[in-house]
Design an enzyme around this catalytic site. Structure first.
Site, PDB file in Angstrom:
ATOM      1  N   LYS A  23       3.684  -8.994  -6.803  1.00 33.36           N
ATOM      2  CA  LYS A  23       3.501  -9.263  -5.131  1.00 33.36           C
ATOM      3  C   LYS A  23       3.895 -11.109  -5.072  1.00 33.36           C
ATOM      4  O   LYS A  23       3.145 -11.550  -5.583  1.00 33.36           O
ATOM      5  CB  LYS A  23       2.464  -8.965  -3.935  1.00 33.36           C
ATOM      6  CG  LYS A  23       2.927  -7.422  -4.077  1.00 33.36           C
ATOM      7  CD  LYS A  23       4.413  -6.651  -3.996  1.00 33.36           C
ATOM      8  CE  LYS A  23       4.792  -5.106  -3.720  1.00 33.36           C
ATOM      9  NZ  LYS A  23       5.226  -4.431  -2.765  1.00 33.36           N
ATOM     10  N   LYS A  44       6.974  -9.625  -3.310  1.00 32.82           N
ATOM     11  CA  LYS A  44       8.303  -8.027  -3.299  1.00 32.82           C
ATOM     12  C   LYS A  44       8.892  -9.290  -4.206  1.00 32.82           C
ATOM     13  O   LYS A  44      10.252  -9.171  -4.935  1.00 32.82           O
ATOM     14  CB  LYS A  44       9.451  -7.553  -2.124  1.00 32.82           C
ATOM     15  CG  LYS A  44       9.012  -6.846  -2.477  1.00 32.82           C
ATOM     16  CD  LYS A  44       9.041  -5.732  -1.090  1.00 32.82           C
ATOM     17  CE  LYS A  44       9.597  -4.160  -1.189  1.00 32.82           C
ATOM     18  NZ  LYS A  44       8.677  -2.890  -1.621  1.00 32.82           N
ATOM     19  N   HIS A 104      12.165   4.679 -10.007  1.00 39.92           N
ATOM     20  CA  HIS A 104      11.369   4.171  -8.531  1.00 39.92           C
ATOM     21  C   HIS A 104      12.383   5.419  -7.314  1.00 39.92           C
ATOM     22  O   HIS A 104      13.358   5.702  -7.734  1.00 39.92           O
ATOM     23  CB  HIS A 104      11.589   2.950  -8.411  1.00 39.92           C
ATOM     24  CG  HIS A 104      10.428   2.353  -6.878  1.00 39.92           C
ATOM     25  ND1 HIS A 104      11.265   2.126  -5.715  1.00 39.92           N
ATOM     26  CD2 HIS A 104      10.107   1.782  -6.717  1.00 39.92           C
ATOM     27  CE1 HIS A 104      10.280   1.954  -4.822  1.00 39.92           C
ATOM     28  NE2 HIS A 104       9.492   1.628  -5.544  1.00 39.92           N
ATOM     29  N   ARG A 105      11.841   5.483  -5.777  1.00 38.79           N
ATOM     30  CA  ARG A 105      12.753   6.574  -5.172  1.00 38.79           C
ATOM     31  C   ARG A 105      12.483   6.167  -4.387  1.00 38.79           C
ATOM     32  O   ARG A 105      13.099   6.475  -3.330  1.00 38.79           O
ATOM     33  CB  ARG A 105      11.449   8.057  -5.425  1.00 38.79           C
ATOM     34  CG  ARG A 105      10.348   7.365  -4.773  1.00 38.79           C
ATOM     35  CD  ARG A 105       9.923   8.608  -4.331  1.00 38.79           C
ATOM     36  NE  ARG A 105       8.298   8.412  -3.241  1.00 38.79           N
ATOM     37  CZ  ARG A 105       7.646   9.054  -2.684  1.00 38.79           C
ATOM     38  NH1 ARG A 105       8.181  10.355  -2.724  1.00 38.79           N
ATOM     39  NH2 ARG A 105       6.271   8.677  -2.394  1.00 38.79           N
ATOM     40  N   GLY A 156       0.948   0.732  -0.439  1.00 39.73           N
ATOM     41  CA  GLY A 156      -0.599   0.375  -0.055  1.00 39.73           C
ATOM     42  C   GLY A 156      -1.702   1.031  -0.368  1.00 39.73           C
ATOM     43  O   GLY A 156      -2.864   1.319   0.555  1.00 39.73           O
ATOM     44  N   ALA A 179      -0.856  -0.657  -7.629  1.00 40.88           N
ATOM     45  CA  ALA A 179      -1.047  -1.549  -6.833  1.00 40.88           C
ATOM     46  C   ALA A 179      -0.664  -2.652  -6.586  1.00 40.88           C
ATOM     47  O   ALA A 179      -0.582  -3.593  -7.233  1.00 40.88           O
ATOM     48  CB  ALA A 179      -2.774  -1.517  -6.455  1.00 40.88           C
TER      49      ALA A 179
HETATM   50  C1  RUB Z   1       3.991  -1.279  -3.535  1.00 44.00           C
HETATM   51  C2  RUB Z   1       4.981  -0.635  -3.023  1.00 44.00           C
HETATM   52  C3  RUB Z   1       6.568   0.830  -3.501  1.00 44.00           C
HETATM   53  C4  RUB Z   1       6.073   1.937  -3.088  1.00 44.00           C
HETATM   54  C5  RUB Z   1       6.997   2.779  -2.978  1.00 44.00           C
HETATM   55  O1  RUB Z   1       3.659  -1.650  -3.187  1.00 44.00           O
HETATM   56  O2  RUB Z   1       5.836  -1.921  -1.959  1.00 44.00           O
HETATM   57  O3  RUB Z   1       7.678   0.367  -3.536  1.00 44.00           O
HETATM   58  O4  RUB Z   1       5.172   2.597  -4.271  1.00 44.00           O
HETATM   59  O5  RUB Z   1       6.389   3.629  -2.247  1.00 44.00           O
HETATM   60  P1  RUB Z   1       2.313  -1.584  -2.872  1.00 44.00           P
HETATM   61  P2  RUB Z   1       6.702   5.378  -3.324  1.00 44.00           P
HETATM   62  O6  RUB Z   1       1.002  -1.421  -2.991  1.00 44.00           O
HETATM   63  O7  RUB Z   1       1.848  -3.713  -1.714  1.00 44.00           O
HETATM   64  O8  RUB Z   1       2.197  -1.070  -1.225  1.00 44.00           O
HETATM   65  O9  RUB Z   1       5.907   4.987  -4.350  1.00 44.00           O
HETATM   66  O10 RUB Z   1       5.411   5.864  -1.965  1.00 44.00           O
HETATM   67  O11 RUB Z   1       8.425   5.419  -3.077  1.00 44.00           O
END
Ligand code: RUB
Length: 411
Positions: free
Chosen positions: A150, A152, A266-267, A339, A360
């Site tokens: 981060k 992003k 990733h989704r 999160g 995280a």
């Molecule tokens: C993580 C983040 C990811 C999410 C997507 O960043 O933004 O793209 O994991 O969600 P942070 P999912 O840890 O700062 O929130 O895994 O539910 O698809």
């Protein structure tokens, strides 16, 4: 006209049919609603074509074998999926195609699928999966622990790689690009991979194995070129945003012998079709397809602990879809991310167990003492949860964790 697609109560041979469960919302009787799906997605249409012979219907027609409450089970004969070409695009055009737009159905959700071996054996499955990743990272028991670099977007390659190094020095096993970062001018793929690889080599020399997933999601005709550039520059793991890329984007990497590194999936965008309980496609369905096409790790959610919307029973189901026996295909490691911070670890790990990759981004980089301290705090929280020691207790002798808990709390 007799309703020819109904075969209620018939036992389907699981090797002869791809079987789907749909939740349906309709003013029609549930059998009729199921029958509309079966006819639209196999040999029928809105009326009986004069060209639909008994023989075509018998061989290729789907069957509704269960219609109860708001659920229907439809079996599609495996011959409907035969031939050299088609792949997952064709599977989805059948089991998850026009049916979503039928006016007679107010809502349809594809809840689960069972794919016969005769189909799954045409696909690569994960090359590494849970055991392969554990071996690479020399992490036999505890969860894999990662970070998402981060912010992003915005860091240039050097600062980006420094983040990865700091995370490794804090003990993390994994790191990754965010889903929106690919090859932007401020952080081009080639320069980023090269800078990160140098740092990963250094960490390895210093005794810490770590991998970083580089996002190469791009137009279909370019993905192998992007993979080449990443691999030539030392990439140890590649990442694909499967719903914006398509399942075939994962498959082409999994099948190419020159790729050979684990694939992180990733989704992003899944909420557009998984979130509505009455319409769309469930995550467990996506999990089975990602596993079949060769994803080694796949995001399934944080069981209600993080920032993203959660359907906890569906996340447990997703975990099973990635890990339970499936025609001998390696299990894919579930990824919990979104999160998370150290305070979540006991609750998360109680739900996820240890075969999980926890990640995280903000919960590492937002630590008041920086990335290394944030990574250390996350590892400490995982160690405490693994040993069943309350975080409050553990934090008394672990400063980084104490500060993280003071910053973000326990939940
Ligand atoms: C993580 C983040 C990811 C999410 C997507 O960043 O933004 O793209 O994991 O969600 P942070 P999912 O840890 O700062 O929130 O895994 O539910 O698809």
């Amino acid at each position: 006209m007799k309703n020819e697609y109904l075969a209620l109560g018939e036992e389907l041979d699981p090797e002869g049919y791809l079987i789907c469960d749909y939740r349906v919302k309709s003013d029609l009787p549930i059998e009729t609603a199921g029958s509309r799906i079966a006819e639209e997605e196999s040999t029928g249409t809105w009326t009986r074509p004069t060209t639909l012979t008994e023989d075509i219907y018998e061989r290729y027609g789907a069957k509704v074998v269960m219609a109860q409450g708001n659920m229907v089970r439809v079996g599609y004969p495996v011959i409907d999926f035969s031939g050299e070409f088609g792949g997952v695009p064709q599977i989805l055009s059948i089991i998850a195609g026009n049916l979503f737009g039928l006016e007679s159905l107010r809502g349809v959700r594809l809840q689960d699928i069972w794919i016969p071996k005769v189909i799954t054996e045409r696909y690569p499955g994960p090359r590494y999966g849970i055991s392969g990743l554990r071996k690479i990272l020399d992490r036999p028991e505890k969860p894999l622990i990662g970070t998402i670099v981060k912010p992003k977007i915005g860091l240039p390659p050097k600062e980006f790689a420094d983040y990865v190094y700091e995370a490794g020095k804090g003990g993390l096993t994994n790191s990754k690009d965010d889903e929106t970062l690919v090859d932007q001018d401020f952080c081009p793929l080639e320069a980023r991979v090269s800078a990160v690889s140098e740092k990963l080599d250094l960490l390895e020399e210093e005794g810490h194995p770590m991998i970083h997933a580089h996002n190469i999601s791009t137009s279909a005709h370019e993905i192998l070129d992007a993979a080449d550039i990443a691999l030539e520059n030392g990439a140890r793991q590649l990442m694909v945003d499967v719903f914006t890329e398509g399942f075939s984007g994962v498959q082409v990497l999994a099948e190419d012998p020159s790729v050979g590194v684990p694939l992180h999936v990733h989704r992003a965008m899944h909420g557009a079709f998984t979130r509505d309980p009455e319409h769309g496609i469930s995550m467990p369905v996506a999990c089975k397809l990602v596993r079949m096409v060769g994803g080694d790790s796949f995001h399934i959610g944080t069981y209600g602990t993080g920032k993203m919307h959660a359907n906890i029973s569906e996340e447990l189901h997703s975990e099973k879809a990635l890990t339970e026996e499936m025609h001998g295909i390696h299990p894919t490691i579930p990824v919990s991310s979104g999160g998370l911070h150290p305070g979540h670890m006991p609750e998360l790990m109680a739900k996820s167990g240890n075969d999980v990759q926890i990640q995280a981004g903000g919960g590492v980089s937002g630590h008041p003492d920086g990335v290394r301290a944030g990574a250390t705090a996350l590892m400490q929280a995982v160690d405490a949860a693994f040993d069943g020691i309350p975080l409050r207790e553990y934090a008394k002798s672990h400063d980084e964790l104490r500060k993280a808990l003071e910053t973000w709390g326990y939940r």
